[in-house]
Every structure is written in structure tokens, then in C-alpha cells.
Design a protein around this motif. Structure first.
Motif, PDB file in Angstrom:
ATOM      1  N   PRO A   4     -17.684  41.484  21.089  1.00 20.13           N
ATOM      2  CA  PRO A   4     -17.126  41.974  19.824  1.00 20.13           C
ATOM      3  C   PRO A   4     -16.430  43.336  19.949  1.00 20.13           C
ATOM      4  CG  PRO A   4     -19.278  41.015  19.452  1.00 20.13           C
ATOM      5  CD  PRO A   4     -19.089  41.106  20.950  1.00 20.13           C
ATOM      6  N   PHE A   5     -16.976  44.219  20.768  1.00 23.13           N
ATOM      7  CA  PHE A   5     -16.319  45.519  20.958  1.00 23.13           C
ATOM      8  C   PHE A   5     -14.979  45.365  21.684  1.00 23.13           C
ATOM      9  CE2 PHE A   5     -20.062  48.730  20.539  1.00 23.13           C
ATOM     10  CZ  PHE A   5     -20.136  48.441  19.182  1.00 23.13           C
ATOM     11  N   TRP A   6     -14.920  44.480  22.671  1.00 22.29           N
ATOM     12  CA  TRP A   6     -13.642  44.205  23.324  1.00 22.29           C
ATOM     13  C   TRP A   6     -12.652  43.654  22.305  1.00 22.29           C
ATOM     14  CZ3 TRP A   6     -11.714  46.231  27.391  1.00 22.29           C
ATOM     15  CH2 TRP A   6     -12.516  46.591  28.467  1.00 22.29           C
ATOM     16  N   CYS A   7     -13.132  42.828  21.407  1.00 25.27           N
ATOM     17  CA  CYS A   7     -12.249  42.253  20.381  1.00 25.27           C
ATOM     18  C   CYS A   7     -11.737  43.321  19.414  1.00 25.27           C
ATOM     19  CB  CYS A   7     -12.956  41.124  19.628  1.00 25.27           C
ATOM     20  SG  CYS A   7     -13.205  39.643  20.642  1.00 25.27           S
ATOM     21  N   VAL A   8     -12.576  44.311  19.105  1.00 30.51           N
ATOM     22  CA  VAL A   8     -12.104  45.437  18.280  1.00 30.51           C
ATOM     23  C   VAL A   8     -10.988  46.175  19.022  1.00 30.51           C
ATOM     24  CG1 VAL A   8     -12.729  47.702  17.309  1.00 30.51           C
ATOM     25  CG2 VAL A   8     -14.231  45.727  16.957  1.00 30.51           C
ATOM     26  N   PHE A   9     -11.169  46.393  20.312  1.00 31.26           N
ATOM     27  CA  PHE A   9     -10.135  47.048  21.112  1.00 31.26           C
ATOM     28  C   PHE A   9      -8.837  46.232  21.098  1.00 31.26           C
ATOM     29  CE2 PHE A   9      -8.014  47.496  25.262  1.00 31.26           C
ATOM     30  CZ  PHE A   9      -7.678  48.840  25.198  1.00 31.26           C
ATOM     31  N   GLN A  78     -26.722  40.095  17.277  1.00 34.90           N
ATOM     32  CA  GLN A  78     -25.872  39.731  18.398  1.00 34.90           C
ATOM     33  C   GLN A  78     -26.077  38.268  18.727  1.00 34.90           C
ATOM     34  OE1 GLN A  78     -27.097  42.345  21.510  1.00 34.90           O
ATOM     35  NE2 GLN A  78     -29.226  42.154  20.945  1.00 34.90           N
ATOM     36  N   GLY A  79     -25.294  37.787  19.636  1.00 38.57           N
ATOM     37  CA  GLY A  79     -25.444  36.407  20.058  1.00 38.57           C
ATOM     38  C   GLY A  79     -24.142  35.646  19.971  1.00 38.57           C
ATOM     39  N   LEU A  84     -18.474  34.491  18.770  1.00 32.94           N
ATOM     40  CA  LEU A  84     -17.511  33.470  18.328  1.00 32.94           C
ATOM     41  C   LEU A  84     -16.646  33.973  17.175  1.00 32.94           C
ATOM     42  CD1 LEU A  84     -16.467  30.528  18.526  1.00 32.94           C
ATOM     43  CD2 LEU A  84     -18.206  29.950  16.807  1.00 32.94           C
ATOM     44  N   LEU A  85     -17.257  34.614  16.192  1.00 31.23           N
ATOM     45  CA  LEU A  85     -16.488  35.144  15.061  1.00 31.23           C
ATOM     46  C   LEU A  85     -15.455  36.170  15.527  1.00 31.23           C
ATOM     47  CD1 LEU A  85     -19.305  35.592  12.387  1.00 31.23           C
ATOM     48  CD2 LEU A  85     -17.432  33.917  12.338  1.00 31.23           C
ATOM     49  N   ALA A  86     -15.847  37.026  16.451  1.00 32.43           N
ATOM     50  CA  ALA A  86     -14.928  38.049  16.959  1.00 32.43           C
ATOM     51  C   ALA A  86     -13.765  37.416  17.718  1.00 32.43           C
ATOM     52  CB  ALA A  86     -15.683  39.036  17.848  1.00 32.43           C
ATOM     53  N   ILE A  87     -14.059  36.428  18.537  1.00 36.15           N
ATOM     54  CA  ILE A  87     -13.003  35.765  19.317  1.00 36.15           C
ATOM     55  C   ILE A  87     -12.069  34.976  18.402  1.00 36.15           C
ATOM     56  CG2 ILE A  87     -12.592  33.944  21.022  1.00 36.15           C
ATOM     57  CD1 ILE A  87     -15.219  34.947  22.399  1.00 36.15           C
ATOM     58  N   VAL A  88     -12.635  34.262  17.444  1.00 35.27           N
ATOM     59  CA  VAL A  88     -11.798  33.496  16.509  1.00 35.27           C
ATOM     60  C   VAL A  88     -10.912  34.440  15.703  1.00 35.27           C
ATOM     61  CG1 VAL A  88     -11.828  31.994  14.470  1.00 35.27           C
ATOM     62  CG2 VAL A  88     -13.312  31.494  16.405  1.00 35.27           C
ATOM     63  N   PHE A  89     -11.440  35.600  15.318  1.00 36.65           N
ATOM     64  CA  PHE A  89     -10.623  36.581  14.601  1.00 36.65           C
ATOM     65  C   PHE A  89      -9.408  36.978  15.440  1.00 36.65           C
ATOM     66  CE2 PHE A  89      -9.269  40.913  13.807  1.00 36.65           C
ATOM     67  CZ  PHE A  89      -9.023  40.889  12.444  1.00 36.65           C
TER      68      PHE A  89
END
Length: 137
Positions: A4-9, A78-79, A84-89
Motif C-alpha cells: 500500500p505504501f508503494w501504491c501511495v508513492f 494489513q493483509g 488488493l484495494l491499493a493495487i486496484v486503485f
């Protein structure tokens, strides 16, 4: 760093990737007006205007997404579901930018909704975590 942090980046980088067609459209309009760039952007039409809107929307979407990721992180939620939500976003935002720049309004709105739902669900993951923990006790 977590997924999720990578996805924020990546979401932060996408804000500025969305800006590239804006700069190109401004250059084609006689050069970049560094004294009044927002006034120049307001005069853009077609692809340039859509690029400005996509860029601005990227800022708006980023805020909700980043808050959702931080809510999940600070509550130690986490988990696979949060990942999945972060990647789909991120996938939704990439597709959204493509659709916006190519003037596919209906599909763009649908994909925007997917991204919004991911952000909102990220905000709700602490509730899910609390529910799971309370039912196990």
C-alpha cells in the motif's frame, strides 16, 4: 516498504505524469507561460483541457487514497485485502488517465468509481479488523 505504501508513492507520481500532456499542450499554444500558467491552462481546449482536468482530479483522488492507506496502516490493518484495494486503485487510476485523455467519458466515470470505492473501503478496513478480532474473542 509495504505494497500500500508503494501504491501511495505511485499515485503521487501519477499526479505528475498526468501533467505531461498539459505542458505539451501549453507549449503548442505558443510556449509555456510561466508568468500566468493557470490562465494559459484555462484557455486550453480538447486534449489539453482534458489533461488539466485529469491532472486536477489526480490530486483529489490522491488525498482520499492516501488517507485510506494511512488509516489501515495506523490501525495495523494489513493483509491481502488492503494490498488488493491499493493495487486496484492504482490500476484504476492508470486506466482513468488513459480514458480521460482519450475522451471516453462513460468508461472514465465507471473507472473513477472503482478508484473511489477502493479508497473508501481502505478507510473502512479498520472496522473490518475490529469486527474480525471481536468475533474471535
Amino acid at each position: 516498504m509495504s505494497i500500500p505504501f508503494w501504491c501511495v508513492f505511485i499515485a503521487a507520481i501519477l499526479i505528475y505524469i498526468a501533467r505531461i500532456p498539459v505542458a505539451k499542450a501549453m507549449k503548442e499554444q505558443g510556449g509555456y507561460d510561466n508568468h500566468n500558467p493557470r490562465a494559459q491552462q484555462a484557455r486550453l481546449t480538447g486534449l489539453g483541457a482534458r489533461a488539466v482536468a485529469a491532472h486536477q482530479n489526480s490530486f483529489e483522488a490522491f488525498m482520499l487514497f492516501a488517507v485510506g492507506v494511512l488509516m489501515a496502516h495506523t490501525t495495523q490493518t494489513q493483509g491481502w485485502f488492503v494490498d488488493l484495494l491499493a493495487i486496484v486503485f492504482i490500476i484504476a487510476r492508470i486506466v482513468y488517465l488513459y480514458l480521460y485523455l482519450n475522451d471516453k467519458a462513460s468508461m472514465r466515470s465507471l473507472v473513477w468509481t472503482v478508484g473511489l470505492v477502493c479508497s473508501l473501503l481502505l478507510m473502512l478496513t479498520p472496522v473490518y479488523r475490529y469486527w474480525v478480532l471481536s468475533t474471535l474473542q
